[in-house]
Design a protein around this motif. Sequence first.
Motif, PDB file in Angstrom:
ATOM      1  N   HIS A  88       3.677  -7.566  46.682  1.00 32.82           N
ATOM      2  CA  HIS A  88       4.263  -8.262  47.683  1.00 32.82           C
ATOM      3  C   HIS A  88       5.726  -7.579  48.052  1.00 32.82           C
ATOM      4  N   PRO A  89       6.073  -7.561  49.164  1.00 29.88           N
ATOM      5  CA  PRO A  89       7.370  -6.914  49.713  1.00 29.88           C
ATOM      6  C   PRO A  89       8.540  -7.671  49.134  1.00 29.88           C
ATOM      7  N   ASP A  90       8.631  -9.063  48.722  1.00 27.36           N
ATOM      8  CA  ASP A  90       9.735  -9.664  48.435  1.00 27.36           C
ATOM      9  C   ASP A  90       9.103 -11.024  47.419  1.00 27.36           C
ATOM     10  N   PRO A  91       8.742 -10.358  46.545  1.00 26.52           N
ATOM     11  CA  PRO A  91       8.148 -11.387  45.301  1.00 26.52           C
ATOM     12  C   PRO A  91       8.754 -12.488  44.954  1.00 26.52           C
ATOM     13  N   ASP A  92      10.328 -12.419  45.068  1.00 22.86           N
ATOM     14  CA  ASP A  92      10.970 -13.461  44.735  1.00 22.86           C
ATOM     15  C   ASP A  92      11.047 -14.631  45.767  1.00 22.86           C
ATOM     16  N   HIS A  93      10.546 -14.505  46.833  1.00 22.48           N
ATOM     17  CA  HIS A  93      10.397 -15.323  47.828  1.00 22.48           C
ATOM     18  C   HIS A  93       8.702 -15.590  48.239  1.00 22.48           C
ATOM     19  N   ALA A  94       7.894 -15.168  47.345  1.00 22.21           N
ATOM     20  CA  ALA A  94       6.457 -15.398  47.799  1.00 22.21           C
ATOM     21  C   ALA A  94       6.337 -16.909  47.724  1.00 22.21           C
ATOM     22  N   LEU A  95       5.171 -17.093  48.564  1.00 18.07           N
ATOM     23  CA  LEU A  95       4.851 -18.629  48.381  1.00 18.07           C
ATOM     24  C   LEU A  95       3.857 -18.840  47.213  1.00 18.07           C
ATOM     25  N   SER A  96       3.230 -17.909  46.753  1.00 20.28           N
ATOM     26  CA  SER A  96       2.623 -18.103  45.463  1.00 20.28           C
ATOM     27  C   SER A  96       2.529 -16.759  44.701  1.00 20.28           C
ATOM     28  N   ASP A  97       2.290 -17.046  43.369  1.00 18.40           N
ATOM     29  CA  ASP A  97       2.307 -15.763  42.388  1.00 18.40           C
ATOM     30  C   ASP A  97       3.486 -14.705  42.576  1.00 18.40           C
ATOM     31  N   GLY A  98       4.790 -15.186  42.931  1.00 20.91           N
ATOM     32  CA  GLY A  98       5.524 -14.051  43.113  1.00 20.91           C
ATOM     33  C   GLY A  98       6.108 -13.655  41.647  1.00 20.91           C
TER      34      GLY A  98
END
Length: 130
Positions: A88-98
């Motif tokens: 993900h390009p920004d995992p800390d703000h991913a909607l799931s599985d960040g």
Amino acid sequence: MKSCCCCSGEYILAGGNYDVILCERGIRTFETLHAQYDGHFRHPVVKKLSHLPIIADPSHGTGRRDMVAPMGRAAVAAGADGLLMEVHPDPDHALSDGAQSLRFEQFEELMSQLRIIAPAVGRTMPEPRP
């Protein structure tokens, strides 16, 4: 009679579906350090018992970004035919599985490492696409 996860794959094959790939995602335990116990020691066993390809999912198998790369490297060394990883390009703000998603640069670094590991254990990897 074999009693393992590859038997379910063989059962599907017997039903006429020949597009079967086994996926190692780990097993649930009472351990609190990671999501699941991701035991790549099973890959050689499954390879011995079945002709089916096996991929590993170190993202879901560990649930932690910091463990995805080490477990991905271990999976390739243990004989996995492929990896399934969250990126993900920004995992800390991913909607799931960040929490288990690699950043793009982490993924690129891991792929560079895997291109070294795979030939060392007699495996090949496809060339990167532009």
